[in-house]
Design a protein around this motif. Structure first.
Motif, mmCIF file in Angstrom:
data_model
loop_
_atom_site.group_PDB
_atom_site.id
_atom_site.type_symbol
_atom_site.label_atom_id
_atom_site.label_comp_id
_atom_site.label_asym_id
_atom_site.label_seq_id
_atom_site.Cartn_x
_atom_site.Cartn_y
_atom_site.Cartn_z
ATOM 1 N N LYS A 247 0.845 -1.213 0.000
ATOM 2 C CA LYS A 247 0.000 0.000 0.000
ATOM 3 C C LYS A 247 0.873 1.252 0.000
ATOM 4 O O LYS A 247 0.552 2.258 -0.610
ATOM 5 C CB LYS A 247 -0.983 -0.019 1.183
ATOM 6 N N ASP A 248 1.995 1.141 0.711
ATOM 7 C CA ASP A 248 2.929 2.269 0.746
ATOM 8 C C ASP A 248 4.307 1.817 0.262
ATOM 9 O O ASP A 248 5.217 1.579 1.057
ATOM 10 C CB ASP A 248 3.027 2.786 2.191
ATOM 11 N N PRO A 249 4.470 1.659 -1.044
ATOM 12 C CA PRO A 249 5.700 1.068 -1.591
ATOM 13 C C PRO A 249 6.908 1.967 -1.385
ATOM 14 O O PRO A 249 6.775 3.171 -1.182
ATOM 15 C CB PRO A 249 5.386 0.907 -3.075
ATOM 16 N N PRO A 250 8.081 1.386 -1.413
ATOM 17 C CA PRO A 250 9.311 2.169 -1.274
ATOM 18 C C PRO A 250 9.527 3.052 -2.505
ATOM 19 O O PRO A 250 8.970 2.784 -3.567
ATOM 20 C CB PRO A 250 10.396 1.099 -1.191
ATOM 21 N N THR A 251 10.341 4.074 -2.347
ATOM 22 C CA THR A 251 10.692 4.888 -3.518
ATOM 23 C C THR A 251 12.015 4.420 -4.108
ATOM 24 O O THR A 251 12.384 4.831 -5.200
ATOM 25 C CB THR A 251 10.835 6.375 -3.137
ATOM 26 N N ALA A 252 12.715 3.584 -3.359
ATOM 27 C CA ALA A 252 13.994 3.078 -3.867
ATOM 28 C C ALA A 252 14.248 1.682 -3.318
ATOM 29 O O ALA A 252 13.836 1.347 -2.202
ATOM 30 C CB ALA A 252 15.134 4.005 -3.460
ATOM 31 N N ILE A 253 14.906 0.874 -4.129
ATOM 32 C CA ILE A 253 15.228 -0.493 -3.723
ATOM 33 C C ILE A 253 16.708 -0.745 -3.949
ATOM 34 O O ILE A 253 17.235 -0.504 -5.032
ATOM 35 C CB ILE A 253 14.411 -1.523 -4.543
ATOM 36 N N PHE A 254 17.376 -1.229 -2.896
ATOM 37 C CA PHE A 254 18.766 -1.650 -3.032
ATOM 38 C C PHE A 254 18.769 -3.172 -3.111
ATOM 39 O O PHE A 254 18.452 -3.854 -2.140
ATOM 40 C CB PHE A 254 19.577 -1.165 -1.822
ATOM 41 N N ALA A 255 19.062 -3.688 -4.294
ATOM 42 C CA ALA A 255 19.161 -5.140 -4.455
ATOM 43 C C ALA A 255 20.632 -5.499 -4.299
ATOM 44 O O ALA A 255 21.495 -4.839 -4.872
ATOM 45 C CB ALA A 255 18.648 -5.562 -5.821
ATOM 46 N N MET A 256 20.906 -6.527 -3.535
ATOM 47 C CA MET A 256 22.301 -6.789 -3.189
ATOM 48 C C MET A 256 23.153 -7.379 -4.298
ATOM 49 O O MET A 256 24.345 -7.648 -4.096
ATOM 50 C CB MET A 256 22.384 -7.645 -1.926
ATOM 51 N N ASN A 257 22.556 -7.635 -5.456
ATOM 52 C CA ASN A 257 23.405 -7.877 -6.632
ATOM 53 C C ASN A 257 22.641 -7.516 -7.916
ATOM 54 O O ASN A 257 21.436 -7.242 -7.885
ATOM 55 C CB ASN A 257 23.979 -9.302 -6.664
ATOM 56 N N ASP A 258 23.366 -7.485 -9.006
ATOM 57 C CA ASP A 258 22.791 -7.027 -10.272
ATOM 58 C C ASP A 258 21.715 -7.964 -10.803
ATOM 59 O O ASP A 258 20.742 -7.525 -11.418
ATOM 60 C CB ASP A 258 23.891 -6.892 -11.332
ATOM 61 N N LEU A 259 21.899 -9.255 -10.562
ATOM 62 C CA LEU A 259 20.922 -10.215 -11.050
ATOM 63 C C LEU A 259 19.564 -9.964 -10.395
ATOM 64 O O LEU A 259 18.520 -9.925 -11.063
ATOM 65 C CB LEU A 259 21.395 -11.643 -10.737
ATOM 66 N N MET A 260 19.572 -9.781 -9.084
ATOM 67 C CA MET A 260 18.312 -9.489 -8.388
ATOM 68 C C MET A 260 17.797 -8.105 -8.777
ATOM 69 O O MET A 260 16.580 -7.898 -8.897
ATOM 70 C CB MET A 260 18.508 -9.591 -6.876
ATOM 71 N N ALA A 261 18.710 -7.177 -9.003
ATOM 72 C CA ALA A 261 18.287 -5.834 -9.430
ATOM 73 C C ALA A 261 17.557 -5.924 -10.765
ATOM 74 O O ALA A 261 16.528 -5.262 -10.982
ATOM 75 C CB ALA A 261 19.494 -4.908 -9.544
ATOM 76 N N ALA A 262 18.065 -6.772 -11.657
ATOM 77 C CA ALA A 262 17.415 -6.951 -12.956
ATOM 78 C C ALA A 262 16.005 -7.504 -12.757
ATOM 79 O O ALA A 262 15.044 -7.039 -13.380
ATOM 80 C CB ALA A 262 18.240 -7.904 -13.829
ATOM 81 N N GLY A 263 15.874 -8.482 -11.869
ATOM 82 C CA GLY A 263 14.559 -9.058 -11.586
ATOM 83 C C GLY A 263 13.607 -8.014 -11.027
ATOM 84 O O GLY A 263 12.440 -7.922 -11.412
ATOM 85 N N THR A 264 14.134 -7.212 -10.135
ATOM 86 C CA THR A 264 13.330 -6.164 -9.511
ATOM 87 C C THR A 264 12.850 -5.147 -10.547
ATOM 88 O O THR A 264 11.684 -4.746 -10.557
ATOM 89 C CB THR A 264 14.163 -5.455 -8.426
ATOM 90 N N ALA B 291 20.352 -13.531 -21.835
ATOM 91 C CA ALA B 291 19.369 -14.157 -20.953
ATOM 92 C C ALA B 291 18.674 -13.142 -20.050
ATOM 93 O O ALA B 291 17.730 -13.486 -19.342
ATOM 94 C CB ALA B 291 20.047 -15.230 -20.107
ATOM 95 N N TYR B 292 19.151 -11.898 -20.053
ATOM 96 C CA TYR B 292 18.560 -10.897 -19.175
ATOM 97 C C TYR B 292 17.854 -9.771 -19.921
ATOM 98 O O TYR B 292 17.307 -8.868 -19.305
ATOM 99 C CB TYR B 292 19.625 -10.326 -18.229
ATOM 100 N N LEU B 293 17.903 -9.822 -21.239
ATOM 101 C CA LEU B 293 17.138 -8.839 -22.009
ATOM 102 C C LEU B 293 15.671 -9.193 -21.862
ATOM 103 O O LEU B 293 15.308 -10.307 -21.478
ATOM 104 C CB LEU B 293 17.565 -8.889 -23.482
#
Lengths: 353, 353
Positions: A247-264, B291-293
DNA sequence: ATGAAAGCGCTAACAC
DNA sequence: GTGTTAGCGCTTTCAT
């Protein structure tokens, strides 16, 4: 061609040839010249095998890598190779090929203990190298894995808490702190983090940095915004979706690696939102993919080459018996952020705080 | 520890120890047992430097790489390393570090000729390796670069037309033909191609395959749909934009590498169109980014490990003096497509032809 | 300043 | 079946 023939051709003794080639003793200019002429005429090169046998030194550094295909490994070898070359050392590479067996089992290296030590002992006691650098694929403590040896050993990328073993890694904690502070400075206050596998070392170290950033900025982190990931794309996507659906989403997300950042980032797009306008994202690792995501990912770059350089330097210092007591047991290479396009500045006047 | 002490401890001669360790002669079970006991008790390992000096063989293969950071290099080394290890060879790695100096200058390797040959001669005539594998960063002919040597030499990834030199590369032409045929089979007829730098070898070989596919399918390629790129992302983007803006745009685009494919996909999205619904894209290389595009890129995978395996095998065969006359001068490893999500099937009944 | 010669640790030819 | 020993190519001590 060998040193005896060179000696005959130059009309001197083998000792003299050795002296001029190695600069170990003064030789009259005349003889020196004669020797050098014959040497260059025949393109003679010292047989380094024979030399090694005699001087009990190979000028080879054994580089044992968990797997050369690991994303961090080639750049580390690049650094090792450069520094080693500058100092007249060669690299004997041994690839343990553990990529598959270590996937998602970051701490199960114990099973490979025997293989690792066998490889080291083969390298070392077969008298093929003077020292070894062990290059890990993951940033974790491998204390107890490598048996004590009587030659210089340094661990790169991974670490070991044994006093006898030197290691060089990078600074997880400070850069994570810096990354969060950067988000604060851009006006973000509701900052989420998607962690790596929580039992792993870098996940804990990075979290420490995150927490310190909050503390130093004087904000209380919102526990509901700290989600566990596992380093993989899919976790980034699902944790990202959860965050977006709040309901109150974050304005920024720190993903601890690039792979997860891509997913996010993909989760955010799929929810119809925009990165960075609606939600900012920062990753970690600066893998190649970071530069090809849309928008390009702001992330932290690990100075892998620097790790390799420092590892080689440490080993060379040990070999040359420089005063090692002043060398820290653990060298920590600083990281730096690479600012690209996934972080937006929040307009403070909007009252987003 | 050395062989003499082992011999004393076991009450035999050094020759006998050598015989049991190498299996070179029959030794009575009793003596063999005594030797083995002493050997394992002291963890004795043959001093391979001394052995090398004596037998004039190092069991080292020199691997000279243009740059270990090249995207194709680690996987090739992985293959070399595996096959070498299986056969009792070690890898002496020499990184030429030419990434920066060779960037976008695919054929300007001539300037580095001296450095390359110096490295080879150092490796070889310092008697440090029995053979060398030269691993290129680019798929191109480097004839004339490497001076003739009297030990086995094989070139991996690059090639050379000299008869004396063996090389192993991959099959640009057939797989490019296959890629286009795949698009035909999915119903595409207006197929565009964004080439690599047109003077480079892989760009020409891939184009040959493309043209053959058209011919065999019985279609005439539309010349206005064949655009020159330069292997970089930006070219993929701009050529992609041109294609999208045409009055009669293609339904599919074959970009000759993943970087350009990424650019093309972004151009398509930015034009408000969808990949693959509006336009399909296929790349080449199967880099990690593919694989990430979004969506994941359909591309062609180069069997890099297979190239390394074959290169090592070739060199080992040469070292063992297998009948080399039957070995082809140039080994070509087949590629295969990896089908992901950037190609749509066109409904034939729609009259899209 | 230079050279004779020992010896690094091993293998293998040769003798028994 | 086993042992003696020469010698791979080099560096370095020691004598001159």
């Amino acid at each position: 061609m060998n040193i005896r023939k060179i000696a005959e051709l130059a009309g001197v003794s083998t000792a003299t040839v050795s002296y001029v080639l190695n600069g170990t003793k003064n030789v009259t200019a005349d003889k020196k010249k004669r020797v050098m002429e014959v040497v260059s005429k025949y393109g003679y090169q010292t047989n380094s095998i024979a030399k090694s046998l005699r001087v009990k030194r190979t000028d080879n550094i054994g580089v044992l890598v968990e797997d050369i295909r690991g994303f961090s490994v080639p750049a580390i070898i690049n650094g090792i190779s450069e520094r080693a070359g500058e100092n007249g050392y060669r690299i004997l590479l041994n690839d343990l090929q553990m990529l598959e067996s270590l996937f998602n089992k970051y701490d199960q290296i114990t099973q490979h203990k025997d293989r690792i030590n066998a490889a080291i002992s083969l390298l070392l006691y077969g008298a093929r190298v003077d020292a070894v650098i062990y290059v890990g694929m993951f940033d974790r403590d491998i204390t107890g894995i490598i048996n004590a040896i009587d030659k210089p050993l340094v661990i790169a990328y991974s670490t070991a808490s044994e006093t006898a073993v030197r290691s060089v890694t990078y600074d997880n904690e400070n850069i994570s702190c810096e990354a969060i502070k950067y988000l604060f400075n851009q006006g973000h206050r509701r900052i989420a983090v998607i962690t790596g596998l929580s039992r792993t070392f870098p996940a804990r170290a990075r979290m420490k940095g995150v927490l310190r950033a909050f503390k130093e900025a004087g904000y209380e982190p919102d526990a509901s915004l700290i989600l566990n990931g596992d380093w993989e794309y899919a976790a980034g996507y699902s944790r990202g979706s959860e965050l977006v659906d709040m309901k109150d989403p974050p304005t920024a997300i720190f993903a601890m690696n690039d792979l997860m950042a891509a997913g996010t980032m993909d989760a955010i797009s799929d929810a119809g939102l925009n990165v960075p306008k609606d939600i900012s994202v920062v990753g970690f690792d600066n893998r190649e993919i970071a530069a090809y995501l849309r928008p390009k990912l702001t992330t932290v770059d690990i100075d892998l080459k620097g790790i390799g350089l420092a590892a080689a330097q440490t080993v060379i210092d040990m070999l040359r018996n420089r005063d090692l007591t002043t060398t820290p047991k653990k060298t920590v290479i600083p990281c730096k952020m690479v600012l690209r396009n996934t972080v937006a500045t929040i307009n403070f006047s909007k009252g987003a705080l």
